[in-house]
Write a protein that holds these residues in place. Structure first.
Motif, PDB file in Angstrom:
ATOM      1  N   ILE A 300       0.838  -1.210   0.000  1.00  0.00           N
ATOM      2  CA  ILE A 300       0.000   0.000   0.000  1.00  0.00           C
ATOM      3  C   ILE A 300       0.865   1.249   0.000  1.00  0.00           C
ATOM      4  O   ILE A 300       0.584   2.223  -0.718  1.00  0.00           O
ATOM      5  N   GLU A 301       1.925   1.230   0.790  1.00  0.00           N
ATOM      6  CA  GLU A 301       2.822   2.388   0.848  1.00  0.00           C
ATOM      7  C   GLU A 301       3.466   2.649  -0.515  1.00  0.00           C
ATOM      8  O   GLU A 301       3.646   3.801  -0.922  1.00  0.00           O
ATOM      9  N   GLN A 302       3.795   1.585  -1.227  1.00  0.00           N
ATOM     10  CA  GLN A 302       4.413   1.745  -2.548  1.00  0.00           C
ATOM     11  C   GLN A 302       3.456   2.383  -3.552  1.00  0.00           C
ATOM     12  O   GLN A 302       3.880   3.068  -4.485  1.00  0.00           O
ATOM     13  N   PHE A 303       2.161   2.152  -3.368  1.00  0.00           N
ATOM     14  CA  PHE A 303       1.159   2.690  -4.290  1.00  0.00           C
ATOM     15  C   PHE A 303       0.541   3.999  -3.791  1.00  0.00           C
ATOM     16  O   PHE A 303      -0.525   4.392  -4.255  1.00  0.00           O
ATOM     17  N   LYS A 304       1.217   4.669  -2.879  1.00  0.00           N
ATOM     18  CA  LYS A 304       0.622   5.863  -2.257  1.00  0.00           C
ATOM     19  C   LYS A 304       0.369   6.995  -3.247  1.00  0.00           C
ATOM     20  O   LYS A 304      -0.499   7.852  -3.024  1.00  0.00           O
ATOM     21  N   ASP A 305       1.106   7.014  -4.369  1.00  0.00           N
ATOM     22  CA  ASP A 305       0.923   8.079  -5.353  1.00  0.00           C
ATOM     23  C   ASP A 305      -0.133   7.746  -6.402  1.00  0.00           C
ATOM     24  O   ASP A 305      -0.405   8.563  -7.288  1.00  0.00           O
ATOM     25  N   PHE A 306      -0.725   6.563  -6.325  1.00  0.00           N
ATOM     26  CA  PHE A 306      -1.799   6.190  -7.245  1.00  0.00           C
ATOM     27  C   PHE A 306      -3.147   6.601  -6.649  1.00  0.00           C
ATOM     28  O   PHE A 306      -3.339   6.507  -5.430  1.00  0.00           O
ATOM     29  N   PRO A 307      -4.086   7.017  -7.471  1.00  0.00           N
ATOM     30  CA  PRO A 307      -5.402   7.461  -6.961  1.00  0.00           C
ATOM     31  C   PRO A 307      -6.316   6.290  -6.619  1.00  0.00           C
ATOM     32  O   PRO A 307      -7.364   6.088  -7.237  1.00  0.00           O
ATOM     33  N   ILE A 308      -5.918   5.499  -5.625  1.00  0.00           N
ATOM     34  CA  ILE A 308      -6.688   4.317  -5.244  1.00  0.00           C
ATOM     35  C   ILE A 308      -7.891   4.736  -4.406  1.00  0.00           C
ATOM     36  O   ILE A 308      -7.747   5.379  -3.371  1.00  0.00           O
ATOM     37  N   GLN A 309      -9.093   4.372  -4.874  1.00  0.00           N
ATOM     38  CA  GLN A 309     -10.297   4.705  -4.123  1.00  0.00           C
ATOM     39  C   GLN A 309     -10.670   3.640  -3.091  1.00  0.00           C
ATOM     40  O   GLN A 309     -11.062   3.956  -1.978  1.00  0.00           O
ATOM     41  N   LYS A 310     -10.533   2.369  -3.497  1.00  0.00           N
ATOM     42  CA  LYS A 310     -11.005   1.289  -2.636  1.00  0.00           C
ATOM     43  C   LYS A 310     -10.093   0.076  -2.755  1.00  0.00           C
ATOM     44  O   LYS A 310      -9.407  -0.119  -3.762  1.00  0.00           O
ATOM     45  N   PHE A 311     -10.148  -0.753  -1.727  1.00  0.00           N
ATOM     46  CA  PHE A 311      -9.457  -2.040  -1.736  1.00  0.00           C
ATOM     47  C   PHE A 311     -10.383  -3.128  -2.260  1.00  0.00           C
ATOM     48  O   PHE A 311     -11.618  -3.034  -2.171  1.00  0.00           O
ATOM     49  N   ILE A 312      -9.775  -4.194  -2.780  1.00  0.00           N
ATOM     50  CA  ILE A 312     -10.456  -5.460  -3.047  1.00  0.00           C
ATOM     51  C   ILE A 312      -9.647  -6.537  -2.334  1.00  0.00           C
ATOM     52  O   ILE A 312      -8.425  -6.612  -2.510  1.00  0.00           O
ATOM     53  N   PHE A 313     -10.305  -7.349  -1.514  1.00  0.00           N
ATOM     54  CA  PHE A 313      -9.607  -8.411  -0.802  1.00  0.00           C
ATOM     55  C   PHE A 313     -10.036  -9.767  -1.357  1.00  0.00           C
ATOM     56  O   PHE A 313     -11.237 -10.065  -1.444  1.00  0.00           O
ATOM     57  N   THR A 314      -9.056 -10.593  -1.720  1.00  0.00           N
ATOM     58  CA  THR A 314      -9.332 -11.918  -2.258  1.00  0.00           C
ATOM     59  C   THR A 314      -9.081 -12.988  -1.201  1.00  0.00           C
ATOM     60  O   THR A 314      -8.526 -12.722  -0.138  1.00  0.00           O
ATOM     61  N   LYS A 315      -9.510 -14.203  -1.506  1.00  0.00           N
ATOM     62  CA  LYS A 315      -9.217 -15.404  -0.712  1.00  0.00           C
ATOM     63  C   LYS A 315      -9.726 -15.321   0.730  1.00  0.00           C
ATOM     64  O   LYS A 315      -9.117 -15.867   1.652  1.00  0.00           O
ATOM     65  N   VAL A 316     -10.865 -14.656   0.908  1.00  0.00           N
ATOM     66  CA  VAL A 316     -11.452 -14.579   2.248  1.00  0.00           C
ATOM     67  C   VAL A 316     -11.814 -15.962   2.759  1.00  0.00           C
ATOM     68  O   VAL A 316     -11.793 -16.228   3.970  1.00  0.00           O
ATOM     69  N   ASP A 317     -12.134 -16.868   1.833  1.00  0.00           N
ATOM     70  CA  ASP A 317     -12.502 -18.227   2.223  1.00  0.00           C
ATOM     71  C   ASP A 317     -11.300 -19.065   2.650  1.00  0.00           C
ATOM     72  O   ASP A 317     -11.466 -20.161   3.188  1.00  0.00           O
ATOM     73  N   GLU A 318     -10.093 -18.567   2.447  1.00  0.00           N
ATOM     74  CA  GLU A 318      -8.894 -19.327   2.753  1.00  0.00           C
ATOM     75  C   GLU A 318      -8.221 -18.895   4.054  1.00  0.00           C
ATOM     76  O   GLU A 318      -7.105 -19.332   4.357  1.00  0.00           O
TER      77      GLU A 318
END
Length: 371
Positions: A300-318
């Motif tokens: 996340i820190e590496q992408f701090k300069d990108f205009p990220i609005q929201k997260f997507i989380f995968t593998k919640v079932d794992e």
């Protein structure tokens, strides 16, 4: 009685102030949670407001003056007042300790243990524990788990409700999906695109910059074929401009960026040079809920300069713990678009909502109902 009002971010902080100024014999007369609005009326900030007092001694007079009770207690019997004051004294002495060394009522241990097992941040556990502690001390007969769960939900809701929830807005044409290798990014894009086609009747296309992994390109080509959607492979900025021109007639274009080890700055810089779609783009960062929180924080820190609005989380079932989802949203002040819970396309993806996240987080808590 000397009385004073204190305001602090948490109950333990308020207790430290009270003990410092009024001493260990101080009593709490009233406490409540208050909210103040921040910049431009947004981002509500929670704080604890506590009214505390202590019996004063008139020196050098040998006789103690009777303490002046607050106005709200004038109609109470003297015995009830004594009992309440004694209870509150005990609360002051014990509530000032942190969650880790405070002796909690047995009734709240199941919920606190669940929060720890979910790896929720310590400060959030402490905040919830403070509210549970006060509730159980004031309502000794109301120990039902349903009441405790409501308190936990309310506390988490107050932390999360300022962030956006929900999937693609369809207000922007380009959906830029970022994420490190191994998080299931390409499959997630396919799920999002399938929903756009099947549920929203949108004309979609795909652009992939992942020229490093042949398998990823073939995988996306397969999904594009099933959806009867065009796909373009781009190697540089000029290729990207040409692909965008070809897709002018489409409603939504999904951009699958290269899955790399984005802990390395050079890969982030390469991506930043290639993708510059700030005006007509929604940008999501895909993370795996099975990853260590610290590793996700580095990404996340590496992408701090990108205009990220929201997260997507995968593998919640794992995974058996999803506290990192809440922790990262609070720490980085980002919303939640989707979470995925399987490999099936397009079924195994859930468009996020605050209520759905809270229910998922508190699901499966082990406890025995009181008889």
């Amino acid at each position: 009685m000397k009385m004073k009002k204190y305001t602090a971010s948490t109950m333990p902080e308020a207790m430290k102030l009270i003990r410092k100024e009024l001493g260990e014999e101080a009593v709490i007369l009233n406490s409540k949670v208050v909210y103040s609005k921040g910049f431009l009326g947004l981002f509500k900030k929670k704080s604890i407001e506590v009214l505390a007092g202590m019996d004063s001694i008139e020196s050098p007079a040998p006789i103690l003056e009777k303490p002046i009770l607050p106005q709200v207690q004038e109609d109470s019997s003297s015995e009830e007042i004594k009992k309440e004051l004694e209870d509150l004294k005990q609360m002051v002495k014990s509530i000032g300790r942190t969650q880790s060394n405070r002796t909690n009522p047995d009734e709240m241990e199941a919920l606190i243990q669940h929060l720890k097992e979910q790896e929720l941040a310590e400060e959030l556990i402490t905040s919830i524990g403070d509210e549970l502690f006060v509730h159980l001390k004031k309502n000794e007969e109301d120990t039902a788990m349903e009441a405790q769960l409501k308190i936990a939900k309310d506390q988490l809701r107050s932390e999360l409700e300022v962030f956006p929830f929900g999937g693609i807005s369809y207000e922007k044409k380009y959906i830029n999906v970022l994420g490190p290798t191994g998080v299931g990014k390409t499959t997630t894009i396919a799920k999002m695109a399938a929903r756009a086609v099947l549920e929203k009747k949108k004309k979609v296309g795909f652009i992939t910059t992942d020229t490093y992994r042949i398998a990823a390109i073939e995988q996306l080509k397969t999904y594009a074929g099933l959806l009867q959607a065009p796909i373009e492979i781009v190697y540089n900025e000029q290729d990207l401009k040409q692909a965008m021109h070809k897709f002018e007639a489409l409603d939504v274009v999904f951009i699958d960026t290269a899955g790399r080890n984005y802990k390395e700055v050079k890969f982030v810089e390469d991506l930043q040079k290639l993708i510059d779609l700030k005006e007509n783009t929604e940008t999501f960062l895909v993370l795996s809920s099975t990853s260590k929180q610290r590793d996700m924080e580095v990404i996340i820190e590496q992408f701090k300069d990108f205009p990220i609005q929201k997260f997507i989380f995968t593998k919640v079932d794992e995974t058996n713990s999803i506290g990192s989802i809440v922790n990262l949203m609070v720490k980085y002040k980002k919303g939640l678009a989707y979470y995925t819970d399987g490999q099936e396309v397009p079924e195994d993806i859930v468009e996020a909502s605050l209520d759905e996240l809270l229910n998922l987080f508190l699901k499966g808590i082990r406890y025995e109902r009181s008889s």
